[in-house]
Design a protein around this motif. Sequence first.
Motif, PDB file in Angstrom:
ATOM      1  N   ASN A 195       1.139   5.394   7.429  1.00 15.64           N
ATOM      2  CA  ASN A 195       0.603   4.276   8.208  1.00 15.64           C
ATOM      3  C   ASN A 195       0.530   2.980   7.426  1.00 15.64           C
ATOM      4  OD1 ASN A 195      -1.509   4.671   6.476  1.00 15.64           O
ATOM      5  ND2 ASN A 195      -2.897   5.538   7.990  1.00 15.64           N
ATOM      6  N   GLY A 196       1.154   2.938   6.261  1.00 17.00           N
ATOM      7  CA  GLY A 196       1.214   1.685   5.522  1.00 17.00           C
ATOM      8  C   GLY A 196       2.242   0.758   6.123  1.00 17.00           C
ATOM      9  N   THR A 197       2.399  -0.427   5.540  1.00 15.97           N
ATOM     10  CA  THR A 197       3.348  -1.418   6.034  1.00 15.97           C
ATOM     11  C   THR A 197       4.592  -1.418   5.155  1.00 15.97           C
ATOM     12  OG1 THR A 197       1.518  -2.776   6.807  1.00 15.97           O
ATOM     13  CG2 THR A 197       3.659  -3.847   6.610  1.00 15.97           C
ATOM     14  N   ASP A 198       5.779  -1.288   5.809  1.00 17.44           N
ATOM     15  CA  ASP A 198       7.052  -1.327   5.091  1.00 17.44           C
ATOM     16  C   ASP A 198       7.098  -0.317   3.948  1.00 17.44           C
ATOM     17  OD1 ASP A 198       7.105  -4.911   5.442  1.00 17.44           O
ATOM     18  OD2 ASP A 198       7.958  -3.384   6.747  1.00 17.44           O
ATOM     19  N   GLY A 199       6.618   0.892   4.194  1.00 15.89           N
ATOM     20  CA  GLY A 199       6.686   1.927   3.188  1.00 15.89           C
ATOM     21  C   GLY A 199       5.565   1.900   2.183  1.00 15.89           C
ATOM     22  N   GLU A 200       4.645   0.938   2.281  1.00 18.84           N
ATOM     23  CA  GLU A 200       3.529   0.870   1.342  1.00 18.84           C
ATOM     24  C   GLU A 200       2.465   1.893   1.721  1.00 18.84           C
ATOM     25  OE1 GLU A 200       2.249  -3.143   1.639  1.00 18.84           O
ATOM     26  OE2 GLU A 200       4.251  -3.948   1.237  1.00 18.84           O
ATOM     27  N   LEU A 201       1.727   2.324   0.719  1.00 22.66           N
ATOM     28  CA  LEU A 201       0.660   3.309   0.907  1.00 22.66           C
ATOM     29  C   LEU A 201      -0.687   2.616   0.765  1.00 22.66           C
ATOM     30  CD1 LEU A 201       2.250   6.133  -1.269  1.00 22.66           C
ATOM     31  CD2 LEU A 201       2.310   5.949   1.217  1.00 22.66           C
ATOM     32  N   LYS A 202      -1.538   2.793   1.760  1.00 17.43           N
ATOM     33  CA  LYS A 202      -2.797   2.060   1.789  1.00 17.43           C
ATOM     34  C   LYS A 202      -3.954   3.048   1.968  1.00 17.43           C
ATOM     35  CE  LYS A 202      -2.820  -1.812   3.992  1.00 17.43           C
ATOM     36  NZ  LYS A 202      -3.118  -2.813   2.916  1.00 17.43           N
ATOM     37  N   ILE A 203      -4.998   2.875   1.179  1.00 19.97           N
ATOM     38  CA  ILE A 203      -6.211   3.694   1.264  1.00 19.97           C
ATOM     39  C   ILE A 203      -7.380   2.786   1.606  1.00 19.97           C
ATOM     40  CG2 ILE A 203      -7.776   5.230   0.018  1.00 19.97           C
ATOM     41  CD1 ILE A 203      -5.437   6.092  -1.723  1.00 19.97           C
ATOM     42  N   PRO A 204      -8.122   3.062   2.669  1.00 21.39           N
ATOM     43  CA  PRO A 204      -9.249   2.186   3.053  1.00 21.39           C
ATOM     44  C   PRO A 204     -10.312   2.126   1.962  1.00 21.39           C
ATOM     45  CG  PRO A 204      -8.677   3.712   4.824  1.00 21.39           C
ATOM     46  CD  PRO A 204      -7.929   4.170   3.618  1.00 21.39           C
ATOM     47  N   ASP A 205     -11.049   1.010   1.948  1.00 21.09           N
ATOM     48  CA  ASP A 205     -12.098   0.827   0.942  1.00 21.09           C
ATOM     49  C   ASP A 205     -13.182   1.886   1.062  1.00 21.09           C
ATOM     50  OD1 ASP A 205     -10.809  -1.376  -0.046  1.00 21.09           O
ATOM     51  OD2 ASP A 205     -11.933  -2.805   1.182  1.00 21.09           O
ATOM     52  N   GLU A 206     -13.457   2.322   2.300  1.00 26.26           N
ATOM     53  CA  GLU A 206     -14.545   3.269   2.519  1.00 26.26           C
ATOM     54  C   GLU A 206     -14.118   4.718   2.314  1.00 26.26           C
ATOM     55  OE1 GLU A 206     -12.447   2.319   6.338  1.00 26.26           O
ATOM     56  OE2 GLU A 206     -13.364   1.172   4.708  1.00 26.26           O
ATOM     57  N   ALA A 207     -12.862   4.958   1.932  1.00 24.25           N
ATOM     58  CA  ALA A 207     -12.371   6.327   1.755  1.00 24.25           C
ATOM     59  C   ALA A 207     -13.042   6.988   0.566  1.00 24.25           C
ATOM     60  CB  ALA A 207     -10.857   6.334   1.575  1.00 24.25           C
TER      61      ALA A 207
ATOM     62  N   ASP B 106      -6.684  -4.837  -1.472  1.00 23.91           N
ATOM     63  CA  ASP B 106      -6.384  -4.496  -0.080  1.00 23.91           C
ATOM     64  C   ASP B 106      -6.252  -2.996   0.139  1.00 23.91           C
ATOM     65  OD1 ASP B 106      -6.347  -7.189   0.623  1.00 23.91           O
ATOM     66  OD2 ASP B 106      -4.212  -7.385   0.110  1.00 23.91           O
ATOM     67  N   GLY B 107      -6.413  -2.193  -0.913  1.00 22.81           N
ATOM     68  CA  GLY B 107      -6.291  -0.747  -0.782  1.00 22.81           C
ATOM     69  C   GLY B 107      -4.886  -0.228  -0.967  1.00 22.81           C
ATOM     70  N   ASP B 108      -3.919  -1.107  -1.286  1.00 25.12           N
ATOM     71  CA  ASP B 108      -2.547  -0.659  -1.532  1.00 25.12           C
ATOM     72  C   ASP B 108      -2.451   0.013  -2.894  1.00 25.12           C
ATOM     73  OD1 ASP B 108      -1.284  -1.706   0.857  1.00 25.12           O
ATOM     74  OD2 ASP B 108      -1.627  -3.696   0.007  1.00 25.12           O
ATOM     75  N   ILE B 109      -1.621   1.053  -2.981  1.00 24.10           N
ATOM     76  CA  ILE B 109      -1.377   1.730  -4.248  1.00 24.10           C
ATOM     77  C   ILE B 109      -0.249   0.992  -4.973  1.00 24.10           C
ATOM     78  CG2 ILE B 109      -0.741   3.892  -5.375  1.00 24.10           C
ATOM     79  CD1 ILE B 109      -1.829   5.391  -2.993  1.00 24.10           C
ATOM     80  N   VAL B 110      -0.542   0.489  -6.155  1.00 21.24           N
ATOM     81  CA  VAL B 110       0.410  -0.337  -6.897  1.00 21.24           C
ATOM     82  C   VAL B 110       0.495   0.154  -8.335  1.00 21.24           C
ATOM     83  CG1 VAL B 110      -0.021  -2.365  -5.454  1.00 21.24           C
ATOM     84  CG2 VAL B 110      -1.392  -2.007  -7.529  1.00 21.24           C
ATOM     85  N   ASN B 111       1.556  -0.292  -9.039  1.00 19.30           N
ATOM     86  CA  ASN B 111       1.668   0.035 -10.460  1.00 19.30           C
ATOM     87  C   ASN B 111       1.025  -1.070 -11.293  1.00 19.30           C
ATOM     88  OD1 ASN B 111       3.509  -2.075 -10.432  1.00 19.30           O
ATOM     89  ND2 ASN B 111       5.146  -0.941 -11.436  1.00 19.30           N
ATOM     90  N   ALA B 112       1.216  -1.022 -12.600  1.00 11.89           N
ATOM     91  CA  ALA B 112       0.545  -1.971 -13.487  1.00 11.89           C
ATOM     92  C   ALA B 112       0.985  -3.404 -13.249  1.00 11.89           C
ATOM     93  CB  ALA B 112       0.806  -1.583 -14.946  1.00 11.89           C
ATOM     94  N   ASP B 113       2.180  -3.611 -12.674  1.00 10.09           N
ATOM     95  CA  ASP B 113       2.675  -4.956 -12.393  1.00 10.09           C
ATOM     96  C   ASP B 113       2.380  -5.404 -10.971  1.00 10.09           C
ATOM     97  OD1 ASP B 113       4.004  -5.421 -14.964  1.00 10.09           O
ATOM     98  OD2 ASP B 113       5.353  -3.817 -14.337  1.00 10.09           O
ATOM     99  N   GLY B 114       1.659  -4.592 -10.191  1.00 11.57           N
ATOM    100  CA  GLY B 114       1.330  -4.956  -8.819  1.00 11.57           C
ATOM    101  C   GLY B 114       2.423  -4.629  -7.825  1.00 11.57           C
ATOM    102  N   TYR B 115       3.418  -3.817  -8.229  1.00 15.91           N
ATOM    103  CA  TYR B 115       4.497  -3.434  -7.311  1.00 15.91           C
ATOM    104  C   TYR B 115       4.037  -2.257  -6.458  1.00 15.91           C
ATOM    105  CZ  TYR B 115       7.265  -6.178 -10.638  1.00 15.91           C
ATOM    106  OH  TYR B 115       7.745  -7.177 -11.457  1.00 15.91           O
ATOM    107  N   TYR B 116       4.373  -2.290  -5.171  1.00 20.36           N
ATOM    108  CA  TYR B 116       3.878  -1.297  -4.219  1.00 20.36           C
ATOM    109  C   TYR B 116       4.604   0.042  -4.376  1.00 20.36           C
ATOM    110  CZ  TYR B 116       1.859  -5.377  -1.903  1.00 20.36           C
ATOM    111  OH  TYR B 116       1.150  -6.518  -1.619  1.00 20.36           O
ATOM    112  N   LEU B 117       3.824   1.115  -4.500  1.00 20.90           N
ATOM    113  CA  LEU B 117       4.381   2.460  -4.505  1.00 20.90           C
ATOM    114  C   LEU B 117       4.899   2.777  -3.107  1.00 20.90           C
ATOM    115  CD1 LEU B 117       4.844   5.207  -5.909  1.00 20.90           C
ATOM    116  CD2 LEU B 117       2.526   5.828  -5.215  1.00 20.90           C
ATOM    117  N   GLN B 118       6.114   3.320  -3.028  1.00 23.01           N
ATOM    118  CA  GLN B 118       6.763   3.553  -1.743  1.00 23.01           C
ATOM    119  C   GLN B 118       6.511   4.963  -1.231  1.00 23.01           C
ATOM    120  OE1 GLN B 118       8.719   0.805  -0.071  1.00 23.01           O
ATOM    121  NE2 GLN B 118       7.086   0.150  -1.452  1.00 23.01           N
TER     122      GLN B 118
END
Length: 272
Positions: free
Chosen positions: A140-152, A124-136
């Motif tokens: 414009n992410g949701t609930d503090g999550e950081l999201k990068i579009p696929d086309e970036a 989904d473009g979210d930045i996560v660690n090795a366990d899939g936990y969302y980097l805060q």
Amino acid sequence: MLRSMYSGISGMKGFQEKLDVIGNNIANVNTTGFKKGRVTFQDMLSQTTTGASGPTDNRGGVNPSQVGLGSQVGTIDDLHTQGSSQRTDNPLDLQLEGDGMFAVEKPDETTAYTRAGNFYMDEDGDIVNADGYYLQGDGNGTDGELKIPDEATSINIEQNGTVTYVDEDGNIDKSQQIRIAQFSNPAGLEKTGNSLYTNTENAGLNTDNDDNLVEPEKNGAASIVSGALEMSNVDLSDEFTNMITAQRGFQANTRIITTSDEILQELVNLKR
């Protein structure tokens, strides 16, 4: 029974625990973001055979006479010194230079903290660690999550945590920023495995903001280095030296027990 035998037993227990900590340090010598442990000792209760007395007109003061009853583990500390840097040139590999920790959100919506900066992008473009936990962070992410579009394209993380990339329209997006957690006493954090820590009442989390996170490079917070990872702060030469001293200390305490046993054997044989 001889008090020295019980003192030797307490010393063996303490050095065994120190060897356990040293073994864990060596096992994690290449673990990203690992902070080494250290054991300190304290003396146990002392039995007073003669109390102290103050000086009088006819006699000087007398010091107390006490016999120690062994040693015990005082603390097991985590030393949060800066680890060595390893360059990777991966823009989502992040190293913290200075005080602070990355914050990640777990599936139960609790926050954990880490110095391991090997992050990834999920489907989904979210930045996560090795366990899939969302980097805060913040943006414009949701609930503090950081999201990068696929086309970036041209993804980059600046030293102040700003996430930059070129969107599908060719515009540079800088609307998101990684935030980090600051602790006045990081040694007070509790290890939970997977290179993660949880906050405790003694860690001193900076709570100036609603989300308890601060901007990198502000008010003494760490800066972020993209394309590098912070490795373990374990020094093998120190660990092997500590292992030798702990081994010799353990052996010396076993000798105390052996000698005490020989004395008891002589007492048993007095009747013969």
